[in-house]
Design a protein around this motif. Structure first.
Motif, short mmCIF file in Angstrom:
data_model
loop_
_atom_site.label_atom_id
_atom_site.label_comp_id
_atom_site.label_asym_id
_atom_site.label_seq_id
_atom_site.Cartn_x
_atom_site.Cartn_y
_atom_site.Cartn_z
N ILE A 1 -28.90 -15.24 20.95
CA ILE A 1 -28.25 -16.53 21.16
C ILE A 1 -26.78 -16.29 21.48
CG2 ILE A 1 -27.69 -18.76 20.12
CD1 ILE A 1 -30.37 -16.74 18.47
N PHE A 2 -26.33 -16.83 22.60
CA PHE A 2 -24.94 -16.70 23.03
C PHE A 2 -24.21 -18.02 22.75
CE2 PHE A 2 -27.54 -13.91 25.58
CZ PHE A 2 -26.79 -12.75 25.71
N ILE A 3 -23.03 -17.95 22.14
CA ILE A 3 -22.26 -19.15 21.81
C ILE A 3 -20.83 -18.96 22.29
CG2 ILE A 3 -21.47 -20.66 19.94
CD1 ILE A 3 -23.85 -19.51 18.28
N ASN A 4 -20.31 -19.93 23.05
CA ASN A 4 -18.96 -19.76 23.61
C ASN A 4 -17.92 -20.62 22.89
OD1 ASN A 4 -19.16 -22.38 24.64
ND2 ASN A 4 -19.01 -21.76 26.79
N LYS A 5 -16.73 -20.69 23.45
CA LYS A 5 -15.60 -21.35 22.80
C LYS A 5 -15.80 -22.85 22.67
CE LYS A 5 -12.84 -22.16 26.99
NZ LYS A 5 -11.48 -22.12 27.56
N GLU A 6 -16.67 -23.43 23.49
CA GLU A 6 -16.94 -24.87 23.44
C GLU A 6 -18.22 -25.19 22.68
OE1 GLU A 6 -16.91 -25.88 27.58
OE2 GLU A 6 -14.73 -25.78 27.73
N PHE B 1 -24.32 -23.11 24.21
CA PHE B 1 -25.13 -21.94 23.87
C PHE B 1 -26.23 -21.71 24.89
CE2 PHE B 1 -27.92 -25.18 22.31
CZ PHE B 1 -29.19 -24.62 22.19
N TYR B 2 -26.69 -20.49 24.88
CA TYR B 2 -27.72 -20.03 25.82
C TYR B 2 -28.59 -19.03 25.09
CZ TYR B 2 -29.62 -17.66 30.00
OH TYR B 2 -30.44 -17.10 30.96
N VAL B 3 -29.90 -19.10 25.30
CA VAL B 3 -30.82 -18.20 24.61
C VAL B 3 -31.60 -17.37 25.62
CG1 VAL B 3 -32.81 -18.02 23.06
CG2 VAL B 3 -31.08 -19.78 22.65
N GLU B 4 -31.54 -16.07 25.45
CA GLU B 4 -32.44 -15.17 26.15
C GLU B 4 -33.54 -14.82 25.17
OE1 GLU B 4 -29.58 -12.79 29.33
OE2 GLU B 4 -30.15 -11.82 27.45
N GLY B 5 -34.78 -15.13 25.52
CA GLY B 5 -35.83 -14.90 24.54
C GLY B 5 -37.21 -14.82 25.15
N LYS B 6 -38.15 -14.50 24.29
CA LYS B 6 -39.54 -14.37 24.70
C LYS B 6 -40.18 -15.75 24.82
CE LYS B 6 -41.24 -10.99 25.17
NZ LYS B 6 -41.30 -10.18 26.41
N ARG B 7 -41.07 -15.86 25.79
CA ARG B 7 -41.86 -17.07 26.02
C ARG B 7 -40.99 -18.33 26.08
NH1 ARG B 7 -47.39 -16.08 22.50
NH2 ARG B 7 -48.03 -14.18 23.58
N LEU C 1 -36.64 -23.21 26.82
CA LEU C 1 -36.16 -24.41 26.11
C LEU C 1 -34.65 -24.46 25.96
CD1 LEU C 1 -38.79 -24.64 23.22
CD2 LEU C 1 -38.67 -26.05 25.27
N PHE C 2 -34.01 -23.30 25.91
CA PHE C 2 -32.59 -23.26 25.56
C PHE C 2 -31.77 -22.54 26.63
CE2 PHE C 2 -35.29 -22.70 21.76
CZ PHE C 2 -35.10 -23.95 21.17
N ASN C 3 -31.84 -23.03 27.86
CA ASN C 3 -31.13 -22.36 28.94
C ASN C 3 -30.12 -23.25 29.66
OD1 ASN C 3 -32.84 -24.04 30.30
ND2 ASN C 3 -33.92 -22.45 31.45
N ASN C 4 -29.77 -24.38 29.04
CA ASN C 4 -28.81 -25.30 29.65
C ASN C 4 -27.40 -25.03 29.12
OD1 ASN C 4 -27.67 -27.34 31.10
ND2 ASN C 4 -28.67 -29.02 30.00
N PHE C 5 -26.87 -23.89 29.48
CA PHE C 5 -25.58 -23.43 28.95
C PHE C 5 -24.43 -24.34 29.36
CE2 PHE C 5 -21.99 -20.23 29.12
CZ PHE C 5 -21.90 -20.05 27.75
N ALA D 1 -27.59 -28.33 14.50
CA ALA D 1 -28.65 -28.06 13.52
C ALA D 1 -30.04 -28.24 14.13
CB ALA D 1 -28.48 -28.96 12.30
N GLU D 2 -30.18 -29.23 14.98
CA GLU D 2 -31.50 -29.49 15.59
C GLU D 2 -31.93 -28.33 16.49
OE1 GLU D 2 -33.75 -32.75 18.52
OE2 GLU D 2 -31.68 -33.10 17.84
N SER D 3 -31.02 -27.87 17.35
CA SER D 3 -31.37 -26.77 18.25
C SER D 3 -31.58 -25.46 17.47
CB SER D 3 -30.29 -26.58 19.31
OG SER D 3 -29.01 -26.39 18.74
N ILE D 4 -30.80 -25.26 16.41
CA ILE D 4 -30.98 -24.06 15.58
C ILE D 4 -32.35 -24.08 14.90
CG2 ILE D 4 -30.17 -22.92 13.46
CD1 ILE D 4 -27.31 -23.64 14.36
N THR D 5 -32.76 -25.25 14.43
CA THR D 5 -34.08 -25.39 13.82
C THR D 5 -35.18 -25.05 14.82
OG1 THR D 5 -33.29 -27.11 12.30
CG2 THR D 5 -35.66 -26.98 12.66
N GLN D 6 -35.02 -25.53 16.05
CA GLN D 6 -36.00 -25.23 17.10
C GLN D 6 -36.06 -23.74 17.40
OE1 GLN D 6 -34.41 -28.12 20.09
NE2 GLN D 6 -36.52 -28.82 20.23
N ILE D 7 -34.91 -23.10 17.44
CA ILE D 7 -34.86 -21.65 17.71
C ILE D 7 -35.59 -20.89 16.61
CG2 ILE D 7 -33.34 -19.64 17.85
CD1 ILE D 7 -31.24 -21.53 19.14
N ILE D 8 -35.31 -21.24 15.37
CA ILE D 8 -35.95 -20.55 14.23
C ILE D 8 -37.46 -20.77 14.25
CG2 ILE D 8 -36.15 -20.51 11.70
CD1 ILE D 8 -33.13 -21.32 11.67
#
Length: 240
Positions: free
Chosen positions: A143-148, A151-157, A162-166, A173-180
């Protein structure tokens, strides 16, 4: 001899000072955002562990456990798997040829390309239980997180989809829950496959001596296989 030394002029010193200040402050902001987000990861992972333990309470042999390993590492153990979340203490920039660097969002402000990273690895829980130091884990997501706080996720499947709209998505918290949840689901489906015979046909005497009742043969979910392929692709490729 020091008389021949040419010291930088005031303009050069000011330029260097401003550059140092700007980049240092920016990296401190990125670090703070990443560390803050990682603490949210910790809390949600802890809550996930409690919920799983509660719902699985009747299954006595299924271990559900949350473990903190300092400020930058946390483990979630569920049955035969362990997910390890590790925050890197340094700040990174995307490579120049990365797709993110081609977006208008980055072109408008190159400092947005600097990110903190949280890596998520999947290991076998037995690797730690039996102290099999040569076992390997696999990177499930980063998971990449910038100054603003974008975030962007490079991941399997699905995680990489789901998480590529950087450019517009802030981590919360909602997106973190989805990632986990996605990481847990992927790990459950990411089964241990039998390694090729030639990969395990030899065992040294030292490995037997060091055995201590448990075979310390290197184990991983995809030993002998290309990890880039997912389970369904492997089935087709090897006729499993």
């Amino acid at each position: 001899m020091t008389d021949n030394i040419k010291y930088p002029d005031a303009e050069s010193v000011e330029l260097l000072t401003n550059k140092l200040k700007q980049k240092s402050i920016m990296k401190q902001v990125v670090y703070s955002n990443t560390f803050e987000s990682f603490n949210v990861f910790k809390e949600i992972i802890k809550n996930t562990s409690k919920m799983l333990a509660s719902t699985m309470s009747k299954a006595k042999n299924i271990k559900i456990e949350y473990t903190e390993k300092g400020e930058f590492e946390v483990h979630l153990t569920f049955a035969g798997d362990v997910l390890i979340f590790i925050m890197h203490s340094n700040i990174f920039e995307f490579p120049r040829d990365h797709e993110i660097m081609k977006t208008q969002y980055i072109k408008e402000d190159i400092a947005r390309s600097y990110c903190g990273i949280i890596n998520v690895y999947n290991f076998l829980s037995d690797s730690f239980k039996y102290n099999r130091a040569t076992d390997v884990g696999y990177l499930v997501a980063r998971i990449f997180i910038n100054k603003e706080k974008h975030f962007y996720v490079e991941g399997k499947r699905q995680m990489g989809i789901l998480f590529n709209n950087f450019t517009s998505k802030n981590i919360d918290a909602e997106s973190i829950t989805q990632i986990i949840n996605s990481a847990v689901m992927y790990s459950i489906d990411f089964d241990l496959l039998t390694p090729f015979y030639d990969d395990v046909k030899q065992l040294s005497v030292q490995e037997v001596f060091d055995n201590n009742n448990y075979m310390k043969i290197k184990t991983g979910k995809r030993l002998g296989f290309r990890f880039q392929a997912d389970h369904d692709e492997l089935k087709n490729e090897y006729n499993l």
